[in-house]
Design a protein around this motif. Structure first.
Motif, PDB file in Angstrom:
ATOM      1  N   ASP A  76      -0.131   6.011   1.708  1.00  0.00           N
ATOM      2  CA  ASP A  76      -1.002   4.836   1.659  1.00  0.00           C
ATOM      3  C   ASP A  76      -2.415   5.272   1.278  1.00  0.00           C
ATOM      4  OD1 ASP A  76      -1.873   6.070   3.962  1.00  0.00           O
ATOM      5  OD2 ASP A  76      -1.508   4.370   5.274  1.00  0.00           O
ATOM      6  N   TRP A 119       4.373   0.837   6.002  1.00  0.00           N
ATOM      7  CA  TRP A 119       3.612   1.628   6.976  1.00  0.00           C
ATOM      8  C   TRP A 119       3.367   0.768   8.206  1.00  0.00           C
ATOM      9  CZ3 TRP A 119       3.992   6.225   5.082  1.00  0.00           C
ATOM     10  CH2 TRP A 119       3.885   6.452   3.711  1.00  0.00           C
ATOM     11  N   ARG A 144       0.826  -1.211   0.000  1.00  0.00           N
ATOM     12  CA  ARG A 144       0.000   0.000   0.000  1.00  0.00           C
ATOM     13  C   ARG A 144       0.861   1.263   0.000  1.00  0.00           C
ATOM     14  NH1 ARG A 144      -4.892   0.433  -0.093  1.00  0.00           N
ATOM     15  NH2 ARG A 144      -5.061   2.314   1.158  1.00  0.00           N
ATOM     16  N   VAL A 145       1.821   1.302  -0.925  1.00  0.00           N
ATOM     17  CA  VAL A 145       2.696   2.455  -1.086  1.00  0.00           C
ATOM     18  C   VAL A 145       2.494   2.991  -2.502  1.00  0.00           C
ATOM     19  CG1 VAL A 145       5.066   3.303  -1.077  1.00  0.00           C
ATOM     20  CG2 VAL A 145       4.384   1.512   0.538  1.00  0.00           C
TER      21      VAL A 145
END
Length: 183
Positions: A140, A181, A118-119
């Protein structure tokens, strides 16, 4: 005597046939240490790998400065939480990039996407004598936003620092690829 005169004249004409060419420009040959990475040791809402021979300075608000003392450069990283303001954060990040258009010859954007971690983000290469030669942002899209800028502590002369820019660019790409994250 006549043969000697003909010999001298023919030597002069034969020796003058070759074109004189200037020597090609030489480029400075720089060597850099072998790259070895380690995980960021400072507690943040994110983690990534950095080059071992850098100095990380802990700053307020989850910000960081990654210094390259031998190259007189740093990557300045700012962190902001996303609170329904992603569009504002992205606009602000792009404004900072395009502030360099006065001195930049070209700004080359490239998107970065790693859906598994989720980058999502972009990296901008800024050519010419601008203050910052690489800028990037990562998010994100729901909770976290990071902005990074590469700065050199010298008067910008793009041709001179290009090898160092390329060396640090690899580290920035590695940082982006290893970013995670924390939940």
């Amino acid at each position: 005597m006549r043969n000697l005169f003909l010999l001298i004249i023919s030597i002069i004409f034969i020796s003058c046939n070759d074109d004189v060419l200037p020597k090609p420009k030489a480029y400075l040959s720089l060597t850099y240490p072998e790259k070895k990475y380690e995980k960021l040791r400072i507690e943040r809402p994110f983690s990534f790998e950095i080059l071992k021979n850098t100095i990380v300075i802990n700053e307020a608000n989850n910000w960081l400065k990654i210094k390259y003392p031998d190259l007189k450069a740093s990557i300045d990283i700012t962190y902001r939480p996303v609170n329904n303001n992603l569009k504002e954060l992205l606009t602000e990040a792009e404004k900072l990039v395009f502030k360099h258009t006065v001195k930049a010859e070209e700004i080359i954007p490239k998107d970065f996407v790693n859906p598994k971690k989720r980058v999502f983000g972009s990296i901008y290469e800024i050519t010419g004598n601008a203050a910052s030669h690489i800028q990037f942002h990562l998010t994100d899209s729901t909770h976290n936003f990071i902005k990074g800028s590469l700065y050199f502590y010298a008067k910008p002369n793009y041709d001179s620092i290009l090898p160092a820019v390329n060396y640090i660019k690899e580290d920035i790409l590695h940082l982006m690829e290893t970013l995670e994250w924390k939940k």
